[in-house]
Structure formats: structure tokens, C-alpha cells
Design a protein around this motif. Structure first.
Motif, mmCIF file in Angstrom:
data_model
loop_
_atom_site.group_PDB
_atom_site.id
_atom_site.type_symbol
_atom_site.label_atom_id
_atom_site.label_comp_id
_atom_site.label_asym_id
_atom_site.label_seq_id
_atom_site.Cartn_x
_atom_site.Cartn_y
_atom_site.Cartn_z
ATOM 1 N N GLU A 54 0.817 -1.204 0.000
ATOM 2 C CA GLU A 54 0.000 0.000 0.000
ATOM 3 C C GLU A 54 0.857 1.264 0.000
ATOM 4 O OE1 GLU A 54 -3.556 2.286 0.081
ATOM 5 O OE2 GLU A 54 -2.937 0.324 -0.658
ATOM 6 N N LEU A 55 1.943 1.259 0.755
ATOM 7 C CA LEU A 55 2.818 2.430 0.775
ATOM 8 C C LEU A 55 3.479 2.620 -0.585
ATOM 9 C CD1 LEU A 55 4.120 4.759 2.245
ATOM 10 C CD2 LEU A 55 5.761 3.160 3.272
ATOM 11 N N THR A 56 3.855 1.517 -1.228
ATOM 12 C CA THR A 56 4.402 1.605 -2.585
ATOM 13 C C THR A 56 3.390 2.234 -3.532
ATOM 14 O OG1 THR A 56 5.817 -0.339 -2.229
ATOM 15 C CG2 THR A 56 5.337 0.267 -4.514
ATOM 16 N N ARG A 57 2.118 1.819 -3.429
ATOM 17 C CA ARG A 57 1.075 2.392 -4.279
ATOM 18 C C ARG A 57 0.906 3.883 -4.025
ATOM 19 N NH1 ARG A 57 -3.822 4.265 -4.130
ATOM 20 N NH2 ARG A 57 -4.066 3.908 -1.907
ATOM 21 N N LEU A 58 0.913 4.271 -2.760
ATOM 22 C CA LEU A 58 0.745 5.684 -2.419
ATOM 23 C C LEU A 58 1.890 6.526 -2.984
ATOM 24 C CD1 LEU A 58 -0.408 5.280 1.290
ATOM 25 C CD2 LEU A 58 -1.809 6.112 -0.606
ATOM 26 N N ILE A 59 3.085 5.951 -3.022
ATOM 27 C CA ILE A 59 4.249 6.672 -3.551
ATOM 28 C C ILE A 59 4.182 6.754 -5.077
ATOM 29 C CG2 ILE A 59 6.764 6.591 -3.840
ATOM 30 C CD1 ILE A 59 6.867 5.348 -0.994
ATOM 31 N N ILE A 60 3.912 5.604 -5.724
ATOM 32 C CA ILE A 60 3.868 5.578 -7.183
ATOM 33 C C ILE A 60 2.770 6.490 -7.721
ATOM 34 C CG2 ILE A 60 3.321 4.108 -9.175
ATOM 35 C CD1 ILE A 60 4.786 1.839 -7.746
ATOM 36 N N CYS A 103 1.711 9.104 -6.383
ATOM 37 C CA CYS A 103 1.953 10.467 -5.888
ATOM 38 C C CYS A 103 0.837 10.962 -4.980
ATOM 39 C CB CYS A 103 2.194 11.454 -7.035
ATOM 40 S SG CYS A 103 3.725 11.126 -7.948
ATOM 41 N N GLU A 104 0.065 10.020 -4.395
ATOM 42 C CA GLU A 104 -0.841 10.418 -3.319
ATOM 43 C C GLU A 104 -0.026 10.938 -2.137
ATOM 44 O OE1 GLU A 104 -4.271 7.975 -2.322
ATOM 45 O OE2 GLU A 104 -3.909 6.823 -4.150
ATOM 46 N N CYS A 149 11.584 10.657 7.926
ATOM 47 C CA CYS A 149 11.765 10.236 6.534
ATOM 48 C C CYS A 149 11.019 11.177 5.586
ATOM 49 C CB CYS A 149 11.212 8.828 6.330
ATOM 50 S SG CYS A 149 11.964 7.540 7.333
ATOM 51 N N LYS A 150 11.447 11.164 4.335
ATOM 52 C CA LYS A 150 10.679 11.847 3.289
ATOM 53 C C LYS A 150 10.749 11.029 2.014
ATOM 54 C CE LYS A 150 14.127 14.915 1.168
ATOM 55 N NZ LYS A 150 14.422 16.323 0.781
ATOM 56 N N ILE A 151 9.778 11.239 1.152
ATOM 57 C CA ILE A 151 9.752 10.576 -0.151
ATOM 58 C C ILE A 151 10.785 11.241 -1.047
ATOM 59 C CG2 ILE A 151 8.306 9.897 -2.081
ATOM 60 C CD1 ILE A 151 7.431 8.783 0.650
ATOM 61 N N SER A 152 11.586 10.447 -1.721
ATOM 62 C CA SER A 152 12.618 11.023 -2.575
ATOM 63 C C SER A 152 11.988 11.718 -3.778
ATOM 64 C CB SER A 152 13.586 9.946 -3.053
ATOM 65 O OG SER A 152 12.936 9.037 -3.915
ATOM 66 N N LEU A 153 12.653 12.754 -4.262
ATOM 67 C CA LEU A 153 12.255 13.398 -5.506
ATOM 68 C C LEU A 153 12.564 12.468 -6.680
ATOM 69 C CD1 LEU A 153 13.628 16.992 -4.785
ATOM 70 C CD2 LEU A 153 11.227 16.265 -4.745
ATOM 71 N N LEU A 161 7.297 7.591 -12.628
ATOM 72 C CA LEU A 161 7.342 8.408 -13.837
ATOM 73 C C LEU A 161 6.344 7.914 -14.873
ATOM 74 C CD1 LEU A 161 8.914 10.754 -15.274
ATOM 75 C CD2 LEU A 161 10.245 8.945 -16.375
ATOM 76 N N ARG A 162 6.217 6.599 -14.998
ATOM 77 C CA ARG A 162 5.282 6.030 -15.968
ATOM 78 C C ARG A 162 3.858 6.484 -15.672
ATOM 79 N NH1 ARG A 162 6.151 -0.073 -15.136
ATOM 80 N NH2 ARG A 162 4.495 -0.304 -16.681
ATOM 81 N N LEU A 163 3.484 6.486 -14.409
ATOM 82 C CA LEU A 163 2.124 6.899 -14.069
ATOM 83 C C LEU A 163 1.904 8.373 -14.360
ATOM 84 C CD1 LEU A 163 -0.507 5.753 -12.995
ATOM 85 C CD2 LEU A 163 0.190 6.469 -10.711
ATOM 86 N N LEU A 164 2.901 9.199 -14.079
ATOM 87 C CA LEU A 164 2.795 10.610 -14.436
ATOM 88 C C LEU A 164 2.662 10.772 -15.948
ATOM 89 C CD1 LEU A 164 5.431 12.232 -12.056
ATOM 90 C CD2 LEU A 164 2.955 12.608 -12.017
#
Length: 244
Positions: free
Chosen positions: A34-40, A42-43, A87-91, A180-183
Motif C-alpha cells: 500500500e505504501l508503494t502504491r501511495l508513492i507511485i 503520488c498520493e 523520513c521523506k519521499i525522494s524526488l 514516472l510512468r504513471l505521471l
């Protein structure tokens, strides 16, 4: 197609967004997924700070599986950790995306001889069903679902070649590329994803591994050449500064 959609919804806990824990999952695996999904998706946006407690509350779990999932994601550098500061999500970092593309292209191209030699009628039917779902998600602009079914198509190829663990290794690195693909799916309107997959499947059906490799390498290559300027213009705060 209706039966396929119902099966997909059942697999996803009645939702295409994968927000419930499967009975086969541990809490740690659920949080990681779920955390992977939230990151991919960009939620949780690139550069955003995250805390164990906030994620635990959001997902309805204790902090322990959240901590374990965050440690795992930090290994792929999608999470940055700072002692005593959280922690933070990487750019979005194009160097990491290019590395993921390199590994994926080499390994997936290498399995196609085995895929063409081992593929069964049942495998082909599974790939055809996957393409039906991809078309549905594409026509209905369901970008996250399309990305998931895209990844599943490639996973099936690795499974045919008895290389499931290899696919898992690629997936761990590809989280940067997937974001990036999702964007790109949301920003750029002329990506021919399903057409590429249809051509790959037709080559596999014909037993033409050379042709399948050519299409695959072009398919992944096109993804690596998404219109960076257009995506950066739409989401300028998501990207790490270019080196040099």
C-alpha cells in the motif's frame, strides 16, 4: 470483460486501488504494497515528509509493520531517512530511472527465448485476458489500474520463463520508473501501451523471440523517452535537480 472486471475487483478487495489487506498477506506485506502504491501514485508527493504514526493511522495498523516497510523501501532509495528527523519521499531522479530501465531491458530481453519455447495455450489465454483489461483501463482513463495491469503482463512473461524471483528483483528497482510512468499516463496522451503489448504477444504466439525482443526494447525505450519537459512543467516540484 465483465467477468474479468469482477475478478479484478474481488482480488483488490472490491476496489481497483488496492486499499484492503488480502487474507494471504502479512501486515508488513500489506503496508509495503500500500505504501508503494501511495508513492507511485503520488498520493504521497515526492519530497513529502512521512511519519510512522501517520501512516499507521492511515492504514489501520501498528507502527511495527510500517517501520519494516519503510526500511525495505529505503533500500531502493525511494525513501530518504534522516537520523532523529524522520523520513521523506525522494524526488524523482532520472539517474535511478535510467538504471531501472537498463536492468529491466537486459533481463526481460534475455527471457524471451524461454518464453517462446515454454508458452502454453493457457499462458496465451492469460495474456489475452490481461490485454482486455488494459484496453478497458485505457479507454476509461484509469491510469493506476492500467499501470498495474501493464506490470502484470510483464510478470506473466517472467512466470512463463520460470523467473518470478527475477521479476521481483526488477520490481524493487522499478518503483522509480513506475512513478514516472504513471505521471506519463496522466500527462502525455499518445502513449501506445496496449498496442506494444499486443505486438509482443503476437510475436510470442509466432515463436519469434527476436521480433519480441525488438518490440520490447522499443517499448521500454519509448517509456524512457517520455516528454520530460512536459511532465516537469506539470509537476516542477517533483523532480530532483539535474546533475551538471
Amino acid at each position: 470483460l465483465c467477468r474479468l472486471m469482477a475478478a479484478a475487483n474481488e482480488k483488490n478487495g472490491g476496489s481497483s486501488m488496492y486499499t484492503t489487506q488480502s487474507v494471504k498477506e502479512t501486515r508488513r506485506d500489506y503496508v509495503l504494497r500500500e505504501l508503494t502504491r501511495l508513492i507511485i501514485s503520488c498520493e504521497i508527493k515526492p519530497g513529502a515528509a512521512v511519519s510512522e504514526q501517520e501512516l499507521a493511522d492511515r492504514l489501520g495498523v501498528s507502527r511495527t509493520p510500517v517501520r519494516e516497510a519503510m526500511v525495505e523501501l529505503a533500500k531502493s532509495r525511494i525513501l530518504e531517512t534522516f537520523p532523529q528527523r524522520g523520513c521523506k519521499i525522494s524526488l524523482i531522479d532520472y539517474s535511478l530511472i535510467q538504471e531501472a530501465i537498463f536492468v529491466r531491458t537486459i533481463l526481460e530481453s534475455a527471457i524471451l527465448d524461454e518464453v517462446c519455447a515454454k508458452v502454453t495455450e493457457e499462458d496465451l489465454q492469460l495474456l489475452e485476458k490481461n490485454l482486455l483489461l488494459q484496453n478497458y483501463y485505457l479507454e476509461n482513463r484509469m491510469a493506476m489500474d492500467l499501470l498495474e495491469s501493464d506490470n502484470e503482463f510483464h510478470m506473466i512473461l517472467f512466470e512463463i520463463a520460470d523467473k518470478r524471483q527475477t521479476f521481483q528483483l526488477i520490481s524493487n528497482l522499478s518503483i522509480h520508473f513506475d512513478r514516472l510512468r504513471l505521471l506519463g499516463l496522466s500527462t502525455i496522451k499518445d502513449i501506445k501501451i496496449v498496442e506494444d503489448h499486443r505486438a509482443i504477444l503476437d510475436a510470442v504466439k509466432a515463436g519469434d523471440a527476436h521480433r519480441a525482443r525488438q518490440i520490447l526494447e522499443g517499448h521500454i525505450g519509448k517509456r524512457s523517452q517520455l516528454n520530460e519537459a512536459e511532465i516537469r512543467q506539470a509537476h516542477p516540484d517533483y523532480f530532483a535537480p539535474k546533475e551538471g
